[in-house]
Scaffold this active site. Structure first.
Site, mmCIF file in Angstrom:
data_model
loop_
_atom_site.group_PDB
_atom_site.id
_atom_site.type_symbol
_atom_site.label_atom_id
_atom_site.label_comp_id
_atom_site.label_asym_id
_atom_site.label_seq_id
_atom_site.Cartn_x
_atom_site.Cartn_y
_atom_site.Cartn_z
ATOM 1 N N SER A 13 46.778 39.550 71.944
ATOM 2 C CA SER A 13 48.129 39.012 71.774
ATOM 3 C C SER A 13 49.133 39.947 72.430
ATOM 4 C CB SER A 13 48.454 38.870 70.283
ATOM 5 O OG SER A 13 49.797 38.473 70.100
ATOM 6 N N CYS A 28 54.594 51.029 67.293
ATOM 7 C CA CYS A 28 54.861 50.133 68.421
ATOM 8 C C CYS A 28 56.222 50.476 69.010
ATOM 9 C CB CYS A 28 54.841 48.669 67.979
ATOM 10 S SG CYS A 28 54.991 47.506 69.361
ATOM 11 N N GLU A 45 46.706 50.295 60.462
ATOM 12 C CA GLU A 45 46.149 49.295 59.551
ATOM 13 C C GLU A 45 45.323 48.265 60.315
ATOM 14 O OE1 GLU A 45 49.296 49.706 55.872
ATOM 15 O OE2 GLU A 45 49.553 47.989 57.200
ATOM 16 N N CYS A 83 50.725 38.511 58.994
ATOM 17 C CA CYS A 83 51.297 38.707 60.328
ATOM 18 C C CYS A 83 52.696 39.317 60.233
ATOM 19 C CB CYS A 83 51.361 37.365 61.046
ATOM 20 S SG CYS A 83 52.054 37.454 62.703
ATOM 21 N N ASN A 98 56.712 36.435 57.301
ATOM 22 C CA ASN A 98 56.263 37.178 56.131
ATOM 23 C C ASN A 98 57.234 38.328 55.873
ATOM 24 O OD1 ASN A 98 53.655 35.765 55.668
ATOM 25 N ND2 ASN A 98 53.222 36.535 57.724
ATOM 26 N N GLY A 152 50.975 47.635 67.355
ATOM 27 C CA GLY A 152 51.094 48.018 68.752
ATOM 28 C C GLY A 152 51.051 46.847 69.719
ATOM 29 N N GLU A 153 51.473 47.111 70.949
ATOM 30 C CA GLU A 153 51.404 46.158 72.062
ATOM 31 C C GLU A 153 50.206 46.536 72.933
ATOM 32 O OE1 GLU A 153 51.135 43.811 74.837
ATOM 33 O OE2 GLU A 153 52.852 43.245 73.578
ATOM 34 N N CYS A 182 59.464 42.399 62.909
ATOM 35 C CA CYS A 182 58.131 42.961 62.682
ATOM 36 C C CYS A 182 58.217 44.297 61.959
ATOM 37 C CB CYS A 182 57.418 43.134 64.026
ATOM 38 S SG CYS A 182 55.768 43.846 63.880
ATOM 39 N N ILE A 213 56.057 34.214 71.779
ATOM 40 C CA ILE A 213 57.272 33.644 72.373
ATOM 41 C C ILE A 213 58.457 33.789 71.410
ATOM 42 C CG2 ILE A 213 58.354 31.574 73.309
ATOM 43 C CD1 ILE A 213 56.199 32.722 75.120
#
Length: 373
Positions: free
Chosen positions: A200, A114, A94, A344, A301, A168-169, A121, A223
């Site tokens: 990010s 991820c 997405e 987010c 969210n 994803g990271e 998340c 964080i």
């Protein structure tokens, strides 16, 4: 069996020039081609009128320009658009377009799913399949630009900012993220300012050091907790790279970077009665005292099956005021696209999980339950 064609969206300028050298062509021809692709959105070699016919035929024989397709899209009442992007094998990632008065931002994914398992998340709950290729990363920008209206006659593009904050990271896909971001920044690529491209990360410290050596882009750091005990649960990569190690890596990146103007953005999701107390605000402010930053508080969210709730406005306000008492710049992020699950932490896509995610999920839920009680 015919040889597989080279997808030119996989090549940054250095790789593109190497290809053209192999074709016996001068470097400026590679630059011309990139301009056709990224400034004018052209994928048909025959439309590239300042490239001679013989070279166009060579390119057509060996190369292609293929971006992943948009499978579907949803538009929010606030103008945000969420795109499902097909990346093969029945899978989708997405991508989110966020229009504002002074900018138009695209939130781009770097992986199919991820592997980091952050417990708040939605993407993490889908599991992980693979890294996206360079063409699948830049192709999100290219394809959405076409959807929004690439101005082929003027080269005006509808996207002014890119944030690597989708699925994803990014630092776990550095081999593809670096050339993709090179294309975003390149004058012959998307030609974005380094201050308008943001990555990010949740804190893969060795890869953060490599990023700082390779690129200068704006940095946002996830964080989400003021101490290692809580962050180990919320962001499990913290067990490998705890907060002080992460903060040291952030400071090294700031020292190398001009794009951040001397400070990074700290992202902190506000989870009701988990990480949003006044005491935790004091703890966070003290934690960040040696790391130049501004703090972005993100109201959580919710998504189906999440064990968390969103902090109340009053708790967010109190938390924010404590941080400001320490001299920190604090922004409470305005939620965009939550009515279409585009906000987010809500991105999910369609993933064929290659991890043992579901078995681990029960263990995490037990940990969370202990923390909340």
């Amino acid at each position: 069996m015919s040889e597989k064609k080279i997808n030119l969206l996989d090549l940054d300028r250095k790789a593109m020039r190497a290809l053209f050298a192999d074709l016996g062509e001068k470097p400026f021809r590679a630059d011309q081609l990139m301009k056709w692709i990224y400034h004018f959105g052209v994928s048909d070699f025959e439309e590239m009128t300042n490239i001679n016919k013989v070279l166009r035929q060579k390119l057509a024989a060996r190369c292609e320009i293929v971006a992943p397709e948009i499978s579907s899209f949803q538009k929010s009442t606030d103008g945000t658009i969420k795109f499902a992007i097909h990346v093969g094998e029945g899978q989708e990632v997405e991508t989110v377009y966020i229009p504002e008065d002074d900018r138009a931002t695209l939130c781009v994914s770097s992986q199919v799913g991820c592997a980091l398992e952050c417990t708040f998340c939605s993407t993490a709950q889908q599991g992980f399949n693979r890294n996206l290729t360079v063409s699948e990363i830049v192709g999100q920008i290219w394809r959405v630009s076409h959807f929004l209206g690439f101005a082929k006659d003027t080269g005006d593009r509808p996207i002014t900012n890119v944030v690597m904050m989708g699925m994803g990271e990014p630092l776990l896909n550095l081999a593809n993220v670096i050339p993709a971001m090179d294309i975003m920044l390149d004058d012959f690529g998307f030609s974005l300012s380094k201050r308008r491209v943001t990555l990010s990360t949740s804190g893969v410290v060795p890869a953060l050091d490599k990023l700082g050596d390779a690129l200068d882009v704006a940095l946002a750091v996830s964080i989400h907790a003021p101490n290692d005990e809580l962050r180990d649960i919320l962001v499990p990569v913290n067990k490998k790279y705890p907060l002080q190690e992460f903060l040291a890596g952030i400071r090294r990146y700031i020292a190398k970077s001009n794009a951040n103007r001397g400070r990074v953005t700290v992202e902190y999701v506000m989870l009701d009665h988990i990480n949003d107390s006044t005491e935790q605000a004091h703890e966070l402010a003290k934690l960040m005292k040696d790391t130049p930053c501004k703090v972005n508080l993100i109201p959580f969210n919710p998504y189906p099956g999440s064990p968390y709730g969103r902090s109340s406005n009053s708790r967010i306000d109190r938390f924010s005021k404590v941080l400001m008492e320490y001299g920190l710049t604090v922004i409470v992020r305005k939620t965009r696209g939550d009515d279409i699950d585009a906000a987010c932490g809500q991105l999910a896509g369609d993933i064929r999980d290659r991890t043992k995610r579901l078995a681990k999920k029960r263990m995490q839920e037990n940990q969370i339950s202990v923390t909340m009680n």
